[in-house]
Design a protein around this motif. Sequence first.
Motif, mmCIF file in Angstrom:
data_model
loop_
_atom_site.group_PDB
_atom_site.id
_atom_site.type_symbol
_atom_site.label_atom_id
_atom_site.label_comp_id
_atom_site.label_asym_id
_atom_site.label_seq_id
_atom_site.Cartn_x
_atom_site.Cartn_y
_atom_site.Cartn_z
ATOM 1 N N ARG A 33 -10.430 -2.875 5.041
ATOM 2 C CA ARG A 33 -10.026 -2.886 6.462
ATOM 3 C C ARG A 33 -9.222 -1.634 6.794
ATOM 4 O O ARG A 33 -8.423 -1.175 5.981
ATOM 5 N N ASN B 257 -5.234 -10.314 -4.096
ATOM 6 C CA ASN B 257 -5.083 -9.732 -2.750
ATOM 7 C C ASN B 257 -4.606 -8.284 -2.871
ATOM 8 O O ASN B 257 -4.792 -7.476 -1.978
ATOM 9 N N THR C 136 -6.144 -11.557 3.281
ATOM 10 C CA THR C 136 -7.254 -10.918 2.575
ATOM 11 C C THR C 136 -8.369 -11.927 2.312
ATOM 12 O O THR C 136 -9.434 -11.558 1.819
ATOM 13 N N ASP D 100 0.820 -1.221 0.000
ATOM 14 C CA ASP D 100 0.000 0.000 0.000
ATOM 15 C C ASP D 100 0.847 1.262 0.000
ATOM 16 O O ASP D 100 0.433 2.289 0.531
ATOM 17 N N VAL E 21 -1.509 -3.707 7.006
ATOM 18 C CA VAL E 21 -2.843 -4.305 7.191
ATOM 19 C C VAL E 21 -2.634 -5.736 7.654
ATOM 20 O O VAL E 21 -1.726 -6.405 7.191
ATOM 21 N N THR F 279 2.788 -12.373 2.976
ATOM 22 C CA THR F 279 2.015 -12.991 1.914
ATOM 23 C C THR F 279 2.880 -14.131 1.367
ATOM 24 O O THR F 279 4.029 -14.284 1.797
ATOM 25 N N GLY G 140 -4.276 -12.555 9.330
ATOM 26 C CA GLY G 140 -5.073 -11.418 8.851
ATOM 27 C C GLY G 140 -5.012 -11.350 7.342
ATOM 28 O O GLY G 140 -4.819 -10.280 6.763
HETATM 29 P P1 IMP Z 1 -2.717 -12.763 1.852
HETATM 30 O O1 IMP Z 1 -1.787 -12.204 0.817
HETATM 31 O O2 IMP Z 1 -4.156 -12.536 1.537
HETATM 32 O O3 IMP Z 1 -2.400 -14.198 2.165
HETATM 33 O O4 IMP Z 1 -2.461 -11.962 3.229
HETATM 34 C C1 IMP Z 1 -1.240 -12.079 3.949
HETATM 35 C C2 IMP Z 1 -0.835 -10.745 4.561
HETATM 36 O O5 IMP Z 1 -0.480 -9.845 3.529
HETATM 37 C C3 IMP Z 1 -1.948 -10.050 5.366
HETATM 38 O O6 IMP Z 1 -1.365 -9.334 6.426
HETATM 39 C C4 IMP Z 1 -2.539 -9.070 4.347
HETATM 40 O O7 IMP Z 1 -3.163 -7.976 4.965
HETATM 41 C C5 IMP Z 1 -1.272 -8.662 3.624
HETATM 42 N N1 IMP Z 1 -1.537 -8.203 2.254
HETATM 43 C C6 IMP Z 1 -1.849 -8.955 1.173
HETATM 44 N N2 IMP Z 1 -2.011 -8.181 0.091
HETATM 45 C C7 IMP Z 1 -1.782 -6.927 0.485
HETATM 46 C C8 IMP Z 1 -1.758 -5.677 -0.215
HETATM 47 O O8 IMP Z 1 -1.975 -5.572 -1.422
HETATM 48 N N3 IMP Z 1 -1.468 -4.586 0.551
HETATM 49 C C9 IMP Z 1 -1.175 -4.669 1.876
HETATM 50 N N4 IMP Z 1 -1.182 -5.808 2.556
HETATM 51 C C10 IMP Z 1 -1.474 -6.932 1.862
#
Ligand code: IMP
Length: 441
Positions: free
Chosen positions: A303, A38, A129, A13, A273, A239, A127
């Motif tokens: 969020r 995500n 997405t 972000d 996040v 991630t 946490g």
């Molecule tokens: P996942 O990528 O959905 O498995 O999430 C794993 C972690 O990465 C969590 O803390 C999410 O909030 C963070 N995350 C995933 N994609 C983004 C993004 O595009 N921006 C910021 N945080 C992200």
Amino acid sequence: MPNIVVVGAQWGDEGKGKVVDVITPHVNVVARYQGGNNAGHTVVVGREKYVLHSIPSGILHAGCRCVIGCGVVIDPGSLIDEMESLVRRGVTLDGNLFISRNAHLIMPYHPALDLASEAKLGARAIGTTGKGVGPAYVDKAARVGIRMADLLDERLFREKLEINIQQKNRLLRDIYDAQTFTVEEILSPYLRYAGWLAPYITDTALLLTKWLDSGYSLLFEGAQGTMLDVDHGTYPYITSSSTTSGGAATGTGVPPTRIDGVLGVAKAYTTRVGGGPFPSEMKGAMEEAIRARGNEYGATTGRPRRCGWFDAVVLRYAVRINGMDTVALTKLDVLDQLETVKVCTGYRYRGEILTEFPEEETVVKEAEPVYEELSGWMAPTGGAKNESDLPAKARRYLDRLEELIGVPFCLISTGAVRDDTIVCEGSPLLRWFPSVRASLL
Ligand code: IMP
């Protein structure tokens, strides 16, 4: 023509969408190399706001070719929604969008596993997405993943789906007590998606190499940020992909020898996040004020983002891990009204001062930030065209950050639109793309 990687320097972000959008007119191709839907890349063009999840932001520039590389995981339903919404807004995809045959698919059981696994982790939840990105990468590494090319071969797709459904249903039912799936309920929509996506699926690694051989310039668009990298981030609160510059090569099939530079993107403060350590996190009214002023809400999930001060330890680490030549600093304007601004210069851990980012989870968790306080500038920065147009105290803040991170800034962003961008004199960006400045005037 240079080939440059744009990578997030914090926890995602950082405003990479805007930086990519500023550079895109000067390159021929933009390629995404990791992550999935995500990500949420927000780009404001005139009065129009676009939020892109899987498609590179370069698509908003007529004639720019956009590639979704093999390192990306794709939820085809969500990708088609994104494509349709762009087409409705007049964006041309045919001849501009290319999807790797080797990119893995996010299947309906992946979000189900993502959510079920998070629920089981309790206080140690990541946490996520909830988009199924982690479980899709699990399958890729476990060699049971289904790739884009498989979607084009009905027999093979069915065979792989049947194996997966057997395995995933046992996991979902017996371990997680969650909803299961049938082959048929997935097969029919996915075969429909195949019909839609077939014209865009190709050998993108070969295509990219041919383009580079013919003199095209390529921008690699990273998603998320360095501190979310599967190897170099704050594991396990990360991630599941290689968000750092090394991932640009493996996630596209373009060899590292053809990459000419790395541009990092960082906010003038920090956000995160989801769960996990965040040493320079703010608390209380200051965090709320920054969140409100910076509109710090997730572009994908909505969020509220956790907010913190600029962390020079994190930035120095990101510069080192990615080999950043320069950094674009975004959202400086969000700090415009503060009387004082803090910068984290080190961590206090059990009586010691750490100036290198520690790799151990427990050390990062316990680390207390050491701050330097600078005077705020309490004046607007939006609209400034040169660094010399900025208030003196804002310039002092930028100078101090540059000194701490060890590489020069190339862009300073002071608002969401393209116009609110300062191009810094003598930066590597102007060496790579000399006409960037003229295009922003
Ligand atoms: P996942 O990528 O959905 O498995 O999430 C794993 C972690 O990465 C969590 O803390 C999410 O909030 C963070 N995350 C995933 N994609 C983004 C993004 O595009 N921006 C910021 N945080 C992200």
